[in-house]
Design an enzyme around this catalytic site. Structure first.
Site, PDB file in Angstrom:
ATOM      1  N   GLY A   7       0.836  -1.192   0.000  1.00  0.00           N
ATOM      2  CA  GLY A   7       0.000   0.000   0.000  1.00  0.00           C
ATOM      3  C   GLY A   7       0.869   1.239   0.000  1.00  0.00           C
ATOM      4  N   GLY A   8       0.447   2.265  -0.744  1.00  0.00           N
ATOM      5  CA  GLY A   8       1.252   3.475  -0.841  1.00  0.00           C
ATOM      6  C   GLY A   8       2.598   3.168  -1.459  1.00  0.00           C
ATOM      7  N   VAL A  58       4.966  -4.966   2.342  1.00  0.00           N
ATOM      8  CA  VAL A  58       5.153  -5.471   3.695  1.00  0.00           C
ATOM      9  C   VAL A  58       5.313  -6.980   3.652  1.00  0.00           C
ATOM     10  CG1 VAL A  58       4.235  -5.580   6.038  1.00  0.00           C
ATOM     11  CG2 VAL A  58       3.795  -3.569   4.630  1.00  0.00           C
ATOM     12  N   ASP A  83      -4.906  10.842   8.174  1.00  0.00           N
ATOM     13  CA  ASP A  83      -5.462   9.801   7.297  1.00  0.00           C
ATOM     14  C   ASP A  83      -6.126   8.716   8.136  1.00  0.00           C
ATOM     15  OD1 ASP A  83      -6.163   8.690   4.866  1.00  0.00           O
ATOM     16  OD2 ASP A  83      -4.277   7.605   4.611  1.00  0.00           O
TER      17      ASP A  83
END
Length: 368
Positions: A53-54, A58, A176
């Site tokens: 993500g982003g 991970v 966020d």
């Protein structure tokens, strides 16, 4: 960041950058990459990929030094990214590491691997994103409904408030907050994640200019008006208060503010304060307490000046509700406060009435 979320949920919670500048541009000054020290990766053994993500991927790895599984975040495409992106990645790791709190995911190690990619390791979270939990509740999953009654969800929300309140006290706002950035564990552990958009704030609670910070970004439905346009106000801790109100909205209604609405329309409704009230969008079998709806509306006021002054004030109202007291947001009448007092003290009042009745009976018997 969790690979269990379905594509629809990921799209619904997609973080958007609202300025014409790309994310690689700095809000002020020059963003210079200061790489963390190079470290051997021999202590880490790859197990599997967790998700992405982003800017991050991970991985689940085993840390031989501590004999435990940890999550490792890294940038697989770091060679193709500007140095400002690399510095933001490191900034997020260091910022998160500095926020040592029971409800903020702990960071264990920061470094650069032999290929030149920055990385950091953190606690491996075995729970679920709050977004997945909300989805299961909305689908009437019996086990989830049994495990997460409204009272438990409110306790979870209080923990989220405590984490954000701690960050504010230490000079940062998250910017966020959304269900996808909250991890809920099986044993009540709750973590606020993904501090990549966080900004430093001054003593008055407003963000300060700093290199490597994304100018304006967030998630539609959870973004405060001032995150959409500077004309609505200045970014700061009250932007997080708005997002916390939106989180509570989602917990109560099982829907995000502006669900099933185009992004542009969500932005318009956010700016004008036309987001439907929780009671108007909740499932027919779900009753939204007026006290909690008042809390949501107070936190999500379009004008920052009309919101709670602090996360503590918001949290205190939730605790007041769960303890049987009136919230400040509802401006309760004397009659309602009296009824709440009677409800809180029903057993004592009943015992007193029985005692009085017994005393009167004994007196009458004695007189006869």
């Amino acid at each position: 960041m969790d690979d269990t979320r379905d594509t629809t949920q990921q799209l619904a919670e997609a973080t958007v950058v609202l300025t014409e500048k790309q994310a690689s541009n700095c809000s002020s000054g020059k963003c210079v990459y200061d790489p963390p020290p190079e470290k051997s990766q021999s202590r880490y053994r790859f197990i599997r990929s967790i998700g992405f993500g982003g800017m991050k991927s991970v991985l689940l790895v085993h840390d031989s030094d501590t004999n435990r599984e940890v999550a490792m975040a890294l940038m697989p495409d770091f060679r193709d990214r500007p140095e400002s992106d690399l510095q933001r990645f490191v900034r997020e790791a260091k910022l998160t590491a500095s926020l040592e709190h029971p409800y903020i995911v702990p960071v264990h190690d920061i470094g650069t691997d032999k290929s030149g990619s920055p990385y950091f390791t953190m606690k491996y979270l075995r729970g679920l994103p709050l977004s997945t939990l909300i989805s299961r509740l909305s689908q009437q999953d019996p086990q989830t409904i049994a495990e997460y009654p409204p009272a438990r969800l409110l306790r979870l929300f209080v923990r989220i408030c405590q984490a954000v309140e701690f960050a504010h006290a230490n000079g940062y706002c998250h910017l966020d907050l959304k269900p996808g950035n909250i991890n809920v564990g099986e044993f009540g552990d709750t973590y606020v994640l993904d501090w990549g958009l966080a900004r430093a704030v001054d003593s008055t609670g407003y963000v300060i200019a700093e290199p490597c910070a994304i100018a304006a970004a967030g998630t539609p439905g959870y973004m405060a008006p001032e995150q959409i346009t500077p004309e609505a106000g200045s970014l700061g801790v009250k932007s997080d208060i708005y997002a916390l109100g939106a989180l509570l909205y989602t917990i109560l209604t099982l829907k995000s503010p502006g669900a099933d609405t185009p992004k542009e329309e969500i932005f318009r409704r956010t700016l004008t304060g036309e987001i439907p009230v929780p009671s108007a969008v909740a499932p027919s079998d779900v009753e939204i307490p007026a006290s909690l709806e008042a809390v949501v509306l107070h936190a999500m006021a379009p004008d920052p000046e009309n919101r709670y002054n602090s996360v503590k004030a918001l949290r205190t109202d939730i605790l007041a509700y769960t303890s049987g007291f009136a919230t400040t947001a509802e401006h309760a009448s004397p009659v309602k406060r009296l009824m709440l007092f009677i409800t809180r003290n029903a057993i004592i009042i009943l015992a007193a009435m029985l005692g009085i009745a017994l005393a009167i009976t004994l007196i009458l018997l004695w007189m006869n």
